[in-house]
Each structure stands twice: as C-alpha cells, then as structure tokens.
Motif scaffolding. Structure first.
Motif, mmCIF file in Angstrom:
data_model
loop_
_atom_site.group_PDB
_atom_site.id
_atom_site.type_symbol
_atom_site.label_atom_id
_atom_site.label_comp_id
_atom_site.label_asym_id
_atom_site.label_seq_id
_atom_site.Cartn_x
_atom_site.Cartn_y
_atom_site.Cartn_z
ATOM 1 N N GLU A 102 35.067 -31.671 40.025
ATOM 2 C CA GLU A 102 34.583 -30.634 41.174
ATOM 3 C C GLU A 102 33.081 -30.434 41.536
ATOM 4 N N ASP A 201 33.655 -40.349 44.166
ATOM 5 C CA ASP A 201 34.539 -39.670 44.919
ATOM 6 C C ASP A 201 34.844 -41.442 46.124
ATOM 7 N N HIS A 217 43.584 -44.604 51.455
ATOM 8 C CA HIS A 217 42.090 -43.844 52.062
ATOM 9 C C HIS A 217 40.980 -45.241 52.478
ATOM 10 N N GLN A 268 44.165 -24.523 53.829
ATOM 11 C CA GLN A 268 42.942 -24.964 53.620
ATOM 12 C C GLN A 268 42.314 -25.464 52.125
ATOM 13 N N THR A 269 43.292 -26.498 51.441
ATOM 14 C CA THR A 269 43.228 -26.808 50.051
ATOM 15 C C THR A 269 42.694 -28.124 50.071
ATOM 16 N N GLN A 270 41.993 -29.543 51.137
ATOM 17 C CA GLN A 270 41.734 -29.846 51.029
ATOM 18 C C GLN A 270 40.482 -30.433 51.462
ATOM 19 N N ARG A 271 39.772 -31.448 50.374
ATOM 20 C CA ARG A 271 38.253 -31.191 50.740
ATOM 21 C C ARG A 271 38.137 -32.947 51.133
ATOM 22 N N ALA A 272 36.671 -32.996 51.391
ATOM 23 C CA ALA A 272 36.817 -34.950 52.159
ATOM 24 C C ALA A 272 35.093 -34.924 52.101
#
Length: 309
Positions: A102, A201, A217, A268-272
């Motif tokens: 991560e 990513d 994506h 709020q478990t997502q990242r971008a």
C-alpha cells in the motif's frame, strides 16, 4: 526496443497458448525500462529474480487466499511453477506477509498538494501565496495542522525546505513555495517510493482492464510521431498547463466527495489515484501517424488521417 525471438524448438514456448505468448511479448515493453533502471543502479538479475519469485508467491496467496493452509502451499506451487520447498522458503523471508504494497501516506506531500490546490491560498495572480509561519489561518502553522496533528509544523517546514520545495524568510517569518510540482530531487528513497506508487497503480489499472472487459479503469493515451525537438518542448509546456488545470479542480472535488461520504456515514474503504505522464524519444523509424491508445478499453473512433503532401 529490439526483442530477441524465442527459438521455435523451445519447450517452454511450445507449451504456451496464444494468450500467454501475446502477454510475454507485451512484457518486453514493461520489463525493458525496469532493466535499464536496475542496470543503472547496479542491481543484478539474481536480486531481481528473488523479488520476482516472491511477488509470484504473494500474488498466488492473494488469488487462493480462501484455501485452507493444508492445500495452499500445493496450489501456490502449481500456479507459480515453484517447488513447495521454494514457496516455503520465500514465505519465511522477512516482509513476505505483505501481499500487497500500500502506498505510504506522506504528510509533506499532502501539505504541499493542499497548498498548491486550495483557492484560498492563492494570490491575485492565482499563484500559491506566501504564508506567515505562525498564527491564524491562512498560515503555514494552520495548514500543517490541517494535514496532521502527529507532526509538529516546524518539522514539516524543515522537510519542505530540505526537499527544496519551500523557503522560510526569517526576517519576515513567512514561508513561500518555490516549486510547482512535488519532485523531491536528491531524495532517492522518496523518488523511488513515488515510482512504486505511481507506476504500480498504473500497471494495476492496465492489468485489471485486460483481465476484464476493459471498463474497470480509465487508462488511455495519445501518441504522435514526426515532432521536432522544439515541438517537444512546446508539448511539455502544454501538458504542464493541463496538469496545473487538473490540480485546480480534482483535489477539491475529491475532498468534497470525502466529506460527503463522511456526512452520509458511508464506509470509506476505497482509495483512488489519478496521474498524467508524458514521454518523448527519437523515432525508431520514419512513420507518420497520430494514435489513440486505450489499452483494453472499447475501441475509440479512428484518429484523423493526415493529408498527403
């Protein structure tokens, strides 16, 4: 880049299906710049091979994580081609349990981005304004505290100055940004961390697209040939302006979405991550075209043809 063809009688090549052969060909373009980077820093094939083996094991653990431990080792061995003894050795290596890296959150990065993007911290020329070091907002102290309460504002100031991103005028007690982009030259650890996060990513997005229907994506690009060096410089300035325009909009919209999620009580478990990159090099052959590339995304309209002279 010139690839070396695999001998027709190579047993490994003969055992691959058409999709696997195509993927191996595509990997040439991914691995070549990595090989250039590693050779430039003196990394040998042995050290890279060890990391690649470990990555295969970690990917297999992620893919078959629902299996009981009694069957997991055999499944990892079968899917990676490694022996069970090798799998056990790699899993015993320090750090092998981190199956997915991560990105590390950097308070200095976040502070710099907020300063660049916050409209209230712009001057009349729409440039990031100099801030008093202490005091009520707008001040560097309050900006730093809005990013983190765990690191003293003076420590963040020292870090930005060390990276050459800001300067502190002791006479006026003001802090001013001196860079428009967070490129920590001279900080090898942080630069390679950015490489891992950004390229990682990007590659995850491309891989997810080719493994599904291509819509997972956004991952598209434009490329062109027959440009002069002067045009390349102009092109870089154009793209830098587009990136600054994106910075004026995207971070504020993301902050708004985060706050809306918080207010709505959503998990709020997502990242971008959104990025922009450019690349230029001498042409390998004298061809004329402008192409749109969308990875595995749905086909785009054909690029306009250039008129023949």
């Amino acid at each position: 880049m010139q690839t070396v063809p695999v001998p027709a009688n190579d047993p490994l090549s003969n055992a691959l299906n058409e999709e696997q052969r195509t993927l191996l060909d595509a990997l040439d373009g991914v691995l070549a710049p990595l090989a250039d980077l590693c050779l430039a820093k003196g990394l040998t094939i042995q050290s890279i091979e060890e990391r690649l083996r470990l990555s295969f094991v970690q990917a297999a653990v992620h893919a078959h994580g629902g299996l009981p431990s009694s069957r997991l080792a055999s499944r990892i061995s079968a899917s990676t081609g490694l022996t069970r003894r090798e799998v056990a050795r790699l899993q015993a290596e320090p750090g092998s349990s981190a199956t997915r890296r991560e990105p590390r959150r950097s308070p200095a990065t976040e502070l710099f981005t907020r300063w660049i993007c916050d409209p209230s911290l712009r001057d009349e020329n729409n440039r990031p304004r100099a801030l008093p070091r202490l005091g009520l907002a707008p001040s560097f102290e309050r900006l730093a505290q809005s990013v983190t309460q765990d690191i003293h504002p003076r420590s963040l100031l020292d870090e930005l100055c060390r990276l050459g991103l800001a300067v502190w005028d002791a006479d006026t007690d003001e802090v001013e940004l001196v860079q428009e982009a967070f490129v920590p030259r001279g900080d090898w650890a942080r630069m390679t961390s950015f490489l891992a996060d950004n390229v990682g990513d990007h590659l995850r997005a491309a891989a997810a697209n080719v493994l599904t229907d291509g819509k997972a994506h956004l991952e598209q690009a434009v490329f062109a040939d027959e440009l002069s060096q002067e045009s390349i410089e102009a092109f870089r300035n154009i793209m830098a302006a587009h990136w600054r325009a994106m910075l004026d909009v995207i971070p504020a919209q993301l902050e708004k979405l985060i706050e809306e999620d918080r207010q709505a009580g959503r998990r709020q478990t997502q990242r971008a991550r959104v990025g922009l990159y450019t690349w230029s090099q001498p042409m390998a052959a004298a061809t004329r075209h402008l192409n749109l590339v969308a990875g595995a995304a749905p086909a785009l309209p054909a690029a306009p043809k250039e008129s023949e002279e």
